[in-house]
Design a protein around this motif. Structure first.
Motif, PDB file in Angstrom:
ATOM      1  N   ALA A 138      16.656 -65.388 -78.364  1.00 14.64           N
ATOM      2  CA  ALA A 138      15.771 -64.237 -78.180  1.00 14.64           C
ATOM      3  C   ALA A 138      16.612 -62.982 -77.983  1.00 14.64           C
ATOM      4  CB  ALA A 138      14.846 -64.435 -76.978  1.00 14.64           C
ATOM      5  N   VAL A 186      12.258 -63.393 -81.265  1.00 12.66           N
ATOM      6  CA  VAL A 186      12.393 -64.757 -80.758  1.00 12.66           C
ATOM      7  C   VAL A 186      12.376 -65.694 -81.952  1.00 12.66           C
ATOM      8  CG1 VAL A 186      11.321 -64.294 -78.515  1.00 12.66           C
ATOM      9  CG2 VAL A 186       9.897 -65.027 -80.419  1.00 12.66           C
ATOM     10  N   TYR A 233      12.298 -70.952 -79.613  1.00 10.12           N
ATOM     11  CA  TYR A 233      11.973 -70.284 -78.356  1.00 10.12           C
ATOM     12  C   TYR A 233      10.454 -70.184 -78.206  1.00 10.12           C
ATOM     13  CZ  TYR A 233      12.661 -66.982 -74.482  1.00 10.12           C
ATOM     14  OH  TYR A 233      12.666 -66.387 -73.249  1.00 10.12           O
ATOM     15  N   GLN A 234       9.762 -69.777 -79.276  1.00 11.26           N
ATOM     16  CA  GLN A 234       8.316 -69.607 -79.195  1.00 11.26           C
ATOM     17  C   GLN A 234       7.611 -70.940 -78.954  1.00 11.26           C
ATOM     18  OE1 GLN A 234       6.253 -66.454 -79.586  1.00 11.26           O
ATOM     19  NE2 GLN A 234       5.183 -68.049 -78.444  1.00 11.26           N
ATOM     20  N   GLN A 235       8.163 -72.022 -79.504  1.00  9.42           N
ATOM     21  CA  GLN A 235       7.536 -73.330 -79.338  1.00  9.42           C
ATOM     22  C   GLN A 235       7.539 -73.804 -77.893  1.00  9.42           C
ATOM     23  OE1 GLN A 235       9.571 -75.931 -82.041  1.00  9.42           O
ATOM     24  NE2 GLN A 235       8.740 -74.924 -83.875  1.00  9.42           N
ATOM     25  N   ARG A 286       1.623 -68.123 -75.657  1.00  6.83           N
ATOM     26  CA  ARG A 286       1.953 -66.791 -75.144  1.00  6.83           C
ATOM     27  C   ARG A 286       2.423 -65.865 -76.262  1.00  6.83           C
ATOM     28  NH1 ARG A 286       3.960 -67.072 -68.990  1.00  6.83           N
ATOM     29  NH2 ARG A 286       3.235 -69.164 -68.459  1.00  6.83           N
ATOM     30  N   ASP A 287       1.989 -64.614 -76.159  1.00  2.29           N
ATOM     31  CA  ASP A 287       2.483 -63.568 -77.053  1.00  2.29           C
ATOM     32  C   ASP A 287       3.689 -62.917 -76.388  1.00  2.29           C
ATOM     33  OD1 ASP A 287       0.468 -64.005 -78.915  1.00  2.29           O
ATOM     34  OD2 ASP A 287      -0.916 -62.663 -77.862  1.00  2.29           O
ATOM     35  N   LEU A 288       4.816 -62.892 -77.097  1.00  2.54           N
ATOM     36  CA  LEU A 288       6.053 -62.398 -76.502  1.00  2.54           C
ATOM     37  C   LEU A 288       6.517 -61.070 -77.108  1.00  2.54           C
ATOM     38  CD1 LEU A 288       8.024 -65.781 -76.380  1.00  2.54           C
ATOM     39  CD2 LEU A 288       6.696 -64.711 -74.547  1.00  2.54           C
TER      40      LEU A 288
END
Length: 418
Positions: free
Chosen positions: A301, A313, A317-319, A324-326
């Motif tokens: 990230a 990201v 990382y997102q998994q 969640r929205d990052l």
């Protein structure tokens, strides 16, 4: 105290087997290791009526083969590391537990020289073998990552002796892996560059600093191309250099283009400076990303600004947090739980000091799947300052999930203490 009392208290995993493979005796340590009671095993056929692996035929079982060899030769027979899973008692959940063993089988003879029984002494090496497997898996992941990037990647001892090169090196030079080990890599460097490069390398090794040089590397066709080589020292928690990681990036076209501009018209030197500066800026950005790749991260990230907003990201990382929205949000907005756990202070310190920070097997408690259930997962993460124009503008976070490794070690420690 009788002899039997001495025997059962011997702090070794020992079981005594008759020539008919019936269990005659076992130490308390053996019973504890194998999760069985003495009355469950005495008189039973070893590895057939008790401790049976249903996937292995009795006569083909390597342990039985080793015991037969010891009886036939009347000599101690040693068994190499063997995976032999143990069946858990029903009250402990049943199923089979993976185990790795080393064993010796010692025949005991009577006065006539006949085998009375065989003593098996085993050592549970499960933790050691699982650690080997984990290390091998990590090495394979590192090799996969380094082979996937377009650069020529290498690692070296603190003294500069080469220990690894990726497949790109082998494909480009046409040489086998062994030809690069130690200082043999110097054979592919242009003779006019080698003296300058090795002197600069020695200075960097002595000072424990980064090393960078432009040099020509010979291809398998015998041609030389210009490369920008960069080597970084990797240090432990005490600041000691444990290895060096380097890369070589093909700059041949750029190098020739700059040389042509300079040779064609000396008055275009200002333009060539701009070209060099543009190349250097792009190279600095590439080297920053390259450092990430060389650390073999699994999650990645980029956080920009003092508020640490997510700019990028990767899927891994997102998994971790699918609900969640990052992107575009600050760490405080996207991950409020980590603020209370001290991670914001770590990010602020890296951003303000420009010094990287490595968190080894650190636990993070979050509602990972947005189900309302908070779980602890473990990560080894590096927080690297992102520097642009000599100014820290953000942070690169990269690392990998080591939850399985930590929980396995904790489980093994619990079993050992139990």
């Amino acid at each position: 105290m009788e002899f039997f009392d001495y025997f059962v208290n011997v702090p070794e995993n020992i079981v005594i087997v008759s020539p008919e493979f019936k269990i005659l005796a076992a130490t308390d340590r053996y019973l504890k290791t194998t999760m069985r009671r003495r009355e469950e095993i005495i008189g039973k056929v070893f590895l057939k009526e008790v401790y049976q692996d249903p996937s292995v035929l009795f006569e083909e079982n390597p342990v039985i083969i080793s015991i037969r060899k010891a009886m036939d030769t009347k000599k101690v027979d040693y068994l190499d590391v063997l995976r032999y899973d143990l069946e858990r008692p029903t009250e402990e959940g049943g199923g089979f537990e993976p185990r790795y063993w080393e064993a010796s089988h010692t025949p005991v003879l009577d006065e006539a020289g006949n085998v009375r029984f065989v003593i098996q002494n085993t050592t549970d090496v499960t933790e050691r073998e699982l650690a080997k497997l984990a290390r091998k898996a990590s090495e394979e992941k590192f090799k996969f990552l380094t082979d996937a990037v377009p650069q020529l990647i290498h690692t070296a001892e603190p003294n500069g002796a080469c220990t690894y090169v990726n497949q790109r090196w082998l494909d480009y030079t046409g040489l086998p892996f062994e030809d690069f080990m130690g200082n043999s890599w110097q054979k592919v460097i242009h003779p006019d560059d080698i003296y300058r490069v090795t002197n600069r390398q020695k200075e960097a090794i002595y000072a424990e600093t980064d090393f960078q040089a432009e040099l020509r590397i010979r291809s398998k066709d015998g041609d030389y191309r210009w490369y920008l080589v960069r080597s970084l020292p990797m240090k432990d928690d005490q600041g000691k250099v444990i290895m060096r990681v380097g890369s070589a990036n093909d700059i041949h076209s750029t190098k020739l283009m700059v040389q042509e501009i300079l040779e064609s018209n000396e008055q275009m030197s200002a333009l060539s400076d701009q070209v060099q500066q543009a190349f250097q800026k792009a190279e600095d950005q590439r080297l920053t990303l390259e450092r990430l790749i060389m650390q073999a991260p699994a999650i990645f990230a980029i956080l920009k600004g003092a508020e640490h907003r997510f700019e990028l990201v990767n899927p891994q990382y997102q998994q971790l947090m699918p609900g969640r929205d990052l992107i575009g949000k600050s760490v405080t907005e996207a991950l409020p739980e980590v603020v209370e756990q001290g991670f914001l202070q770590i990010l602020d310190n890296v951003y303000s000091t420009g010094k990287p920070f490595v968190a080894e097997e650190i636990g993070v408690e979050m509602d990972w799947d947005n189900t309302g259930k908070v779980e602890r997962r473990y990560f080894t993460t590096t927080y690297q300052p992102l520097v642009e124009a000599d100014k820290v503008t953000g942070i690169i976070a990269f690392g990998y999930n080591v939850t399985d490794k930590v929980e396995l070690r904790q489980e093994l420690e619990t079993l050992r203490k139990g």
